[in-house]
Design a protein around this motif. Structure first.
Motif, PDB file in Angstrom:
ATOM      1  N   PRO A   1      66.048  60.019  56.379  1.00 23.71           N
ATOM      2  CA  PRO A   1      65.042  60.494  57.330  1.00 23.71           C
ATOM      3  C   PRO A   1      64.192  61.580  56.683  1.00 23.71           C
ATOM      4  O   PRO A   1      64.725  62.455  56.003  1.00 23.71           O
ATOM      5  CB  PRO A   1      65.866  61.036  58.495  1.00 23.71           C
ATOM      6  N   GLU A   2      62.892  61.498  56.829  1.00 25.74           N
ATOM      7  CA  GLU A   2      61.989  62.463  56.199  1.00 25.74           C
ATOM      8  C   GLU A   2      60.758  62.614  57.083  1.00 25.74           C
ATOM      9  O   GLU A   2      59.884  61.756  57.093  1.00 25.74           O
ATOM     10  CB  GLU A   2      61.586  61.964  54.812  1.00 25.74           C
ATOM     11  N   PRO A   3      60.660  63.706  57.839  1.00 27.29           N
ATOM     12  CA  PRO A   3      59.542  63.859  58.762  1.00 27.29           C
ATOM     13  C   PRO A   3      58.198  64.136  58.095  1.00 27.29           C
ATOM     14  O   PRO A   3      57.158  63.974  58.719  1.00 27.29           O
ATOM     15  CB  PRO A   3      59.969  65.041  59.633  1.00 27.29           C
TER      16      PRO A   3
ATOM     17  N   ARG B   1      60.540  53.891  55.198  1.00 29.44           N
ATOM     18  CA  ARG B   1      60.635  54.632  56.471  1.00 29.44           C
ATOM     19  C   ARG B   1      59.408  55.534  56.568  1.00 29.44           C
ATOM     20  O   ARG B   1      59.149  56.340  55.682  1.00 29.44           O
ATOM     21  CB  ARG B   1      61.890  55.487  56.532  1.00 29.44           C
TER      22      ARG B   1
ATOM     23  N   ASP C   1      57.338  58.898  61.206  1.00 28.63           N
ATOM     24  CA  ASP C   1      57.670  58.798  62.634  1.00 28.63           C
ATOM     25  C   ASP C   1      58.938  57.994  62.897  1.00 28.63           C
ATOM     26  O   ASP C   1      59.310  57.763  64.041  1.00 28.63           O
ATOM     27  CB  ASP C   1      56.495  58.193  63.420  1.00 28.63           C
ATOM     28  N   GLY C   2      59.619  57.565  61.830  1.00 28.06           N
ATOM     29  CA  GLY C   2      60.889  56.865  61.976  1.00 28.06           C
ATOM     30  C   GLY C   2      60.810  55.347  61.932  1.00 28.06           C
ATOM     31  O   GLY C   2      61.838  54.678  61.859  1.00 28.06           O
ATOM     32  N   ARG C   3      59.604  54.789  61.985  1.00 32.17           N
ATOM     33  CA  ARG C   3      59.493  53.329  61.899  1.00 32.17           C
ATOM     34  C   ARG C   3      59.958  52.866  60.526  1.00 32.17           C
ATOM     35  O   ARG C   3      59.736  53.543  59.529  1.00 32.17           O
ATOM     36  CB  ARG C   3      58.047  52.866  62.125  1.00 32.17           C
ATOM     37  N   ILE C   4      60.594  51.693  60.512  1.00 30.70           N
ATOM     38  CA  ILE C   4      61.135  51.135  59.273  1.00 30.70           C
ATOM     39  C   ILE C   4      60.626  49.713  59.087  1.00 30.70           C
ATOM     40  O   ILE C   4      60.576  48.930  60.035  1.00 30.70           O
ATOM     41  CB  ILE C   4      62.679  51.133  59.307  1.00 30.70           C
TER      42      ILE C   4
END
Length: 186
Positions: free
Chosen positions: A57-59, A107, A110-113
């Motif tokens: 995860p990386e914002p 990724r 916003d978290g979409r993969i």
């Protein structure tokens, strides 16, 4: 200004491939994961699962993770660490075609993969004993899936390739760029 890209791999080949298409990762963060195939897992499914499990995860950026699996039928040919394993893999691949499954996962901040698996078919010429011994002596096989590196000395063994050359090296570039753009990277 584009958001930063984080490469979830310590592979110098993947870094060089990204640079080839003008992407300079802001940082490299190689995750530690268990790379043991699950019982009955196909090589394609294994490559996909590994790429997805490596995503961090990386914002503040886009994370790229990948995995490359060399397969002879349903048999996964792992990274070689011993000369004996490399010799066995070379003997198995000699004079036949095999598949390379290259998975890339991205990724978005916003978290979409998004994930794609590219399948390439590679044909090896029949190798004689001196060719095998010379390649084994080079130690280029060390740490390579299937016991060879298509971008190195083993290039002289390849008599057929259908699919993605960069995928066989370790990162399918067209699909990587397409996934990044599809998730909004500019």
């Amino acid at each position: 200004m584009p958001l930063q890209v984080i490469l979830a791999s310590a592979s110098p080949r993947r870094l060089a491939l990204l640079r080839q298409i003008g992407i300079e990762p802001a940082r490299i963060a190689a995750p530690e994961i268990d790379e043991t195939p699950q019982p009955g897992e196909t090589p394609r499914a294994f490559a996909r699962r590994m790429a997805l499990e490596k995503l961090l995860p990386e914002p503040d950026g886009f994370v790229i993770a990948a995995d490359t699996v060399v397969a002879a039928g349903r048999r996964i040919l792992h990274k070689t660490e011993s000369r004996e394993d490399a010799a066995a893999y070379l003997a198995l691949l000699s004079g036949r075609r095999h598949k390379v499954h290259s998975a890339v996962a991205v990724r978005a901040p916003d978290g979409r993969i998004a994930c794609r698996v590219v399948e390439s078919v590679v044909g090896f010429a029949r190798l004689d004993a001196p060719q095998m011994q010379d390649y084994l002596a080079s130690e280029e096989w060390r740490g390579k899936a299937g016991g060879y590196a298509i971008q190195g000395l083993a290039a002289s063994f390849i008599d057929f390739l259908s699919g993605s050359y960069s995928g066989v090296v370790g990162l399918p570039l067209h699909e990587t760029a397409k996934l990044l753009r599809g998730l909004g990277w500019r």
